[in-house]
Design a protein around this motif. Structure first.
Motif, short mmCIF file in Angstrom:
data_model
loop_
_atom_site.label_atom_id
_atom_site.label_comp_id
_atom_site.label_asym_id
_atom_site.label_seq_id
_atom_site.Cartn_x
_atom_site.Cartn_y
_atom_site.Cartn_z
N GLY A 83 -38.24 40.98 -8.45
CA GLY A 83 -39.21 39.89 -8.55
C GLY A 83 -39.10 38.92 -7.40
O GLY A 83 -38.02 38.75 -6.82
N PRO A 84 -40.19 38.28 -7.02
CA PRO A 84 -40.19 37.37 -5.87
C PRO A 84 -39.28 36.17 -6.08
O PRO A 84 -39.20 35.62 -7.18
CB PRO A 84 -41.66 36.95 -5.75
N LEU A 85 -38.61 35.77 -5.00
CA LEU A 85 -37.80 34.55 -5.02
C LEU A 85 -38.58 33.37 -4.48
O LEU A 85 -38.18 32.22 -4.69
CB LEU A 85 -36.52 34.76 -4.19
N VAL A 86 -39.68 33.63 -3.77
CA VAL A 86 -40.59 32.57 -3.34
C VAL A 86 -42.02 33.04 -3.58
O VAL A 86 -42.29 34.24 -3.67
CB VAL A 86 -40.41 32.20 -1.84
N VAL A 87 -42.92 32.07 -3.68
CA VAL A 87 -44.35 32.37 -3.81
C VAL A 87 -45.12 31.46 -2.86
O VAL A 87 -44.66 30.39 -2.49
CB VAL A 87 -44.86 32.15 -5.25
N ARG A 88 -46.30 31.94 -2.48
CA ARG A 88 -47.21 31.11 -1.69
C ARG A 88 -48.18 30.45 -2.65
O ARG A 88 -48.84 31.12 -3.44
CB ARG A 88 -47.96 31.96 -0.66
N LEU A 89 -48.28 29.13 -2.58
CA LEU A 89 -49.14 28.39 -3.49
C LEU A 89 -50.57 28.36 -2.98
O LEU A 89 -50.81 28.40 -1.77
CB LEU A 89 -48.62 26.96 -3.65
N PRO A 90 -51.54 28.25 -3.87
CA PRO A 90 -52.93 28.09 -3.43
C PRO A 90 -53.08 26.84 -2.57
O PRO A 90 -52.42 25.82 -2.81
CB PRO A 90 -53.69 27.93 -4.76
N ARG A 91 -53.91 26.94 -1.56
CA ARG A 91 -54.11 25.81 -0.65
C ARG A 91 -54.79 24.66 -1.38
O ARG A 91 -55.78 24.84 -2.07
CB ARG A 91 -54.95 26.25 0.55
N GLN A 92 -54.24 23.46 -1.21
CA GLN A 92 -54.80 22.29 -1.87
C GLN A 92 -56.00 21.76 -1.09
O GLN A 92 -56.08 21.92 0.13
CB GLN A 92 -53.74 21.20 -1.98
N PRO A 93 -56.95 21.12 -1.78
CA PRO A 93 -58.11 20.54 -1.09
C PRO A 93 -57.67 19.55 -0.01
O PRO A 93 -56.78 18.72 -0.25
CB PRO A 93 -58.86 19.83 -2.22
N GLY A 94 -58.26 19.66 1.16
CA GLY A 94 -57.94 18.75 2.25
C GLY A 94 -56.74 19.16 3.08
O GLY A 94 -56.43 18.51 4.08
#
Length: 232
Positions: A143-154
């Motif tokens: 399983g992943p030890l890090v994830v990429r988060l969805p880009r926040q507005p702005g």
């Protein structure tokens, strides 16, 4: 292989152990007092906390049960010392440990922030090298030890977060536009046009420089505040 999620205290203790292992190996493993100071320090920590010794001892016991920390004796000394065990448990490289330390201690970070804030722990010669280490952590066996988060507005950049607290798997960082509710996955889309790639590289370097300057300014403000308090 399913991992037991870590709580906030375990995350801070584990991050502090990794950071001191890489940044100040001459003072590592850590005594309980040194570990408490590392957890509660006011710079390079988000959020700033004030854990007492019992809270840290309880977290150490839970981490030992999970195979992530060890208690050791150095040179017959009577004061027990503490160290992390992630290099043995998962076979992590120095670069991967450095990234985890920053994410555990400071929360979600952009790629440029990761590169600048791991400077005392690992040497990423370029953003590409930092990205490669992130990719390995994201595709880790079990399983992943890090994830990429969805880009926040702005925001112009994605942020990356550790996945040791289980929130990524539970969808707490999910993009509302994604049908499955999961955190955004790797890899990042490639930029093929030479001019566009050069521009992206230049912007990324500028963002790294700005993150480093912000870090230095924050440390200077903290040092100035500490100096002033000596005369209050």
């Amino acid at each position: 292989m399913e991992r037991t999620p870590l709580d906030d205290v375990e995350i801070r203790v584990l991050g502090a152990l990794i950071e001191k292992h890489l940044a100040t190996p001459e003072y590592y493993p850590l005594s309980l007092n040194a570990l408490q100071n590392a957890c509660n320090q006011k710079t390079s920590r988000e959020p700033v906390v004030s854990y007492d010794e019992d809270t840290i001892l309880d977290a150490l016991e839970r981490l030992r049960t999970k195979g992530m920390a060890l208690r050791v004796s150095i040179g017959g000394g009577r004061v027990p010392k503490h160290r992390h065990a992630l290099d043995e448990k998962w076979g992590l490289q120095r670069s991967e440990l450095a990234i985890l330390a920053v994410l555990l201690l400071r929360g979600a970070q952009t790629l440029g922030e990761i590169r600048s804030r791991t400077g005392r722990m690992a040497d990423f010669g370029s953003l590409d090298q930092a990205q490669e280490a992130l990719d390995r952590l994201a595709r880790w066996d079990g399983g992943p030890l890090v994830v990429r988060l969805p880009r926040q507005p702005g925001r112009s950049e994605n942020r990356f977060a550790h996945a040791l607290d289980g929130r990524a798997q539970e969808g707490e960082w999910a993009d509302p536009g994604q049908a499955d509710g999961a955190a955004e996955q790797y890899p990042l889309p490639a930029v093929s046009h030479p001019a566009a790639a050069a521009l992206v590289s230049r912007v990324e370097q500028l963002e790294t420089d700005v993150a480093a300057l912000r870090e230095e300014l924050r440390d200077m403000r903290q040092a100035l505040g500490d100096f002033r308090r000596q005369f209050e």
